[in-house]
Design a protein around this motif. Structure first.
Motif, PDB file in Angstrom:
ATOM      1  N   GLY A  15     -16.904  13.331 -37.007  1.00 57.47           N
ATOM      2  CA  GLY A  15     -17.657  12.152 -36.586  1.00 57.47           C
ATOM      3  C   GLY A  15     -18.288  12.345 -35.221  1.00 57.47           C
ATOM      4  O   GLY A  15     -19.436  11.938 -34.986  1.00 57.47           O
ATOM      5  N   GLY A  18     -21.169  14.561 -35.703  1.00 55.95           N
ATOM      6  CA  GLY A  18     -22.234  13.801 -36.342  1.00 55.95           C
ATOM      7  C   GLY A  18     -23.010  12.914 -35.380  1.00 55.95           C
ATOM      8  O   GLY A  18     -24.121  12.482 -35.689  1.00 55.95           O
ATOM      9  N   SER A  19     -22.442  12.648 -34.224  1.00 57.56           N
ATOM     10  CA  SER A  19     -23.161  11.877 -33.208  1.00 57.56           C
ATOM     11  C   SER A  19     -24.373  12.641 -32.713  1.00 57.56           C
ATOM     12  O   SER A  19     -25.384  12.049 -32.341  1.00 57.56           O
ATOM     13  N   SER A  26     -21.811   9.426 -38.192  1.00 56.76           N
ATOM     14  CA  SER A  26     -20.746   9.590 -37.201  1.00 56.76           C
ATOM     15  C   SER A  26     -19.704   8.483 -37.254  1.00 56.76           C
ATOM     16  O   SER A  26     -18.507   8.740 -37.310  1.00 56.76           O
ATOM     17  N   SER A  30     -15.847   8.950 -38.626  1.00 55.89           N
ATOM     18  CA  SER A  30     -14.721   8.702 -37.730  1.00 55.89           C
ATOM     19  C   SER A  30     -13.837   7.579 -38.255  1.00 55.89           C
ATOM     20  O   SER A  30     -12.610   7.645 -38.179  1.00 55.89           O
ATOM     21  N   ASP A  63     -26.089   4.082 -34.854  1.00 55.98           N
ATOM     22  CA  ASP A  63     -26.692   5.192 -35.594  1.00 55.98           C
ATOM     23  C   ASP A  63     -27.896   4.701 -36.396  1.00 55.98           C
ATOM     24  O   ASP A  63     -28.957   5.316 -36.384  1.00 55.98           O
ATOM     25  N   GLN A 140     -23.140   6.893 -29.710  1.00 56.60           N
ATOM     26  CA  GLN A 140     -22.297   7.278 -30.848  1.00 56.60           C
ATOM     27  C   GLN A 140     -21.215   8.256 -30.416  1.00 56.60           C
ATOM     28  O   GLN A 140     -20.060   8.146 -30.840  1.00 56.60           O
ATOM     29  N   THR A 144     -17.315   7.384 -30.904  1.00 59.65           N
ATOM     30  CA  THR A 144     -16.463   8.214 -31.764  1.00 59.65           C
ATOM     31  C   THR A 144     -15.460   9.010 -30.938  1.00 59.65           C
ATOM     32  O   THR A 144     -14.350   9.264 -31.387  1.00 59.65           O
TER      33      THR A 144
END
Length: 157
Positions: A15, A18-19, A26, A30, A63, A140, A144
């Motif tokens: 996660g 993914g940010s 993300s 998470s 996001d 993000q 996360t």
């Protein structure tokens, strides 16, 4: 550590990644990690779990809408924002995250210049859109990262 705890922390770490990397959700990734951990271990308690859920949902909203909010704050139309998002996604395979940023900035500039004919205003709007995308990624990552840190503390303290 057993397999499900490792899976939970892997999802939390993914996660965070993914940010920064586009197309990897993300907040939801998470949140999945936090829920796997809670389901398997029974911790954290209800209040901490509620905080984790809220952090994951806020990261997801950032996001989905952070870049668009930046563009609209700079004066871009909804149409411009939507077209820029599509162009950014189409440029993802060619240029990765840089392709998205350049695609969004360039599209916003061109469409807003076409719409108003004001170069300075178009540059400002494109800068806002770019700042919105970058701020969204940072927010993000912080959200996360906080989720990861909370569960690390729960697990090891």
């Amino acid at each position: 550590m057993d397999a499900l705890v490792l899976l939970a922390f892997a999802l939390l770490a993914l996660g965070m990644v993914g940010s920064i990397l586009p197309l990897l959700p993300s907040g939801l990734t998470s949140l999945a990690g936090a829920l796997v951990y809670w389901w398997h271990v029974g911790e954290p308690g209800p209040l901490a779990l509620a905080v984790l859920v809220v952090l994951g949902l806020v990261a997801t909203l950032v996001d989905w809408f952070g870049g668009a909010l930046g563009a609209t704050a700079g004066g871009a139309s909804i149409r411009t924002t939507l077209v820029a998002a599509v162009v950014g996604l189409l440029l993802l395979p060619l240029g990765g995250p840089i392709g998205i940023i350049l695609g969004i900035a360039g599209t916003v500039f061109v469409l807003e210049y076409y719409r108003h004919g004001d170069r300075a205003d178009s540059v400002k709007t494109a800068a806002y859109a770019t700042a919105g995308v970058l701020a969204s990624a940072l927010a993000q990552l912080l959200l996360t990262g906080a989720m990861f840190a909370i569960l690390l503390a729960v697990h090891f303290l």
